[in-house]
Design a protein around this motif. Sequence first.
Motif, mmCIF file in Angstrom:
data_model
loop_
_atom_site.group_PDB
_atom_site.id
_atom_site.type_symbol
_atom_site.label_atom_id
_atom_site.label_comp_id
_atom_site.label_asym_id
_atom_site.label_seq_id
_atom_site.Cartn_x
_atom_site.Cartn_y
_atom_site.Cartn_z
ATOM 1 N N TRP A 118 0.844 -1.190 0.000
ATOM 2 C CA TRP A 118 0.000 0.000 0.000
ATOM 3 C C TRP A 118 0.880 1.241 0.000
ATOM 4 C CZ3 TRP A 118 -4.947 0.261 -1.139
ATOM 5 C CH2 TRP A 118 -5.679 -0.919 -1.095
ATOM 6 N N SER A 130 -0.718 -1.956 5.256
ATOM 7 C CA SER A 130 -2.162 -2.109 5.091
ATOM 8 C C SER A 130 -2.769 -0.841 4.497
ATOM 9 C CB SER A 130 -2.836 -2.387 6.442
ATOM 10 O OG SER A 130 -2.782 -1.246 7.278
ATOM 11 N N ARG A 131 -3.951 -1.004 3.950
ATOM 12 C CA ARG A 131 -4.717 0.112 3.417
ATOM 13 C C ARG A 131 -4.999 1.120 4.531
ATOM 14 N NH1 ARG A 131 -10.312 1.236 3.034
ATOM 15 N NH2 ARG A 131 -10.886 2.301 1.113
ATOM 16 N N GLU A 132 -5.392 0.604 5.687
ATOM 17 C CA GLU A 132 -5.731 1.466 6.822
ATOM 18 C C GLU A 132 -4.529 2.318 7.259
ATOM 19 O OE1 GLU A 132 -6.385 -1.856 6.710
ATOM 20 O OE2 GLU A 132 -8.522 -1.634 6.243
ATOM 21 N N ALA A 133 -3.340 1.725 7.300
ATOM 22 C CA ALA A 133 -2.140 2.467 7.697
ATOM 23 C C ALA A 133 -1.830 3.570 6.685
ATOM 24 C CB ALA A 133 -0.955 1.523 7.843
ATOM 25 N N ILE A 153 -3.998 5.121 4.715
ATOM 26 C CA ILE A 153 -5.020 6.154 4.862
ATOM 27 C C ILE A 153 -4.769 6.976 6.128
ATOM 28 C CG2 ILE A 153 -7.480 6.556 5.297
ATOM 29 C CD1 ILE A 153 -8.017 4.212 3.337
ATOM 30 N N ASP A 154 -4.407 6.325 7.223
ATOM 31 C CA ASP A 154 -4.095 7.052 8.466
ATOM 32 C C ASP A 154 -2.977 8.064 8.234
ATOM 33 O OD1 ASP A 154 -6.023 5.732 9.929
ATOM 34 O OD2 ASP A 154 -4.609 4.373 10.917
ATOM 35 N N GLU A 182 -4.299 10.946 6.076
ATOM 36 C CA GLU A 182 -5.169 11.805 6.884
ATOM 37 C C GLU A 182 -4.348 12.708 7.803
ATOM 38 O OE1 GLU A 182 -7.791 9.003 8.783
ATOM 39 O OE2 GLU A 182 -9.289 9.225 7.193
ATOM 40 N N HIS A 235 -6.522 15.947 8.295
ATOM 41 C CA HIS A 235 -7.892 15.417 8.273
ATOM 42 C C HIS A 235 -8.867 16.298 7.488
ATOM 43 C CE1 HIS A 235 -6.891 12.203 11.135
ATOM 44 N NE2 HIS A 235 -6.065 13.098 11.624
#
Length: 78
Positions: A27, A42-45, A47-48, A51, A56
């Motif tokens: 990712w 990961s995708r979440e990491a 995106i975090d 952001e 944000h």
Amino acid sequence: MSHHAPLAFSKVGHSHFVVGMDADGHWIARDRAGLVGGIFVSREAAIDFAEFETDHVPDAIEVMPRTVQLTLAGALPV
């Protein structure tokens, strides 16, 4: 306490960060100018990170479809 977007991210109309996968399945999160970014597990990491980097700001991140492959090199089209 008021939170304002950094001046560089105050433009409206397009994302400032993109998140997607590279050719090896990692990712990637990176700004369109190619100045800031990273490889994430990961995708979440990813995106975090994006952001956090955009303070944000709503709509500052575009998550690319899985079929699009990103690299950390070079600027992206606006």
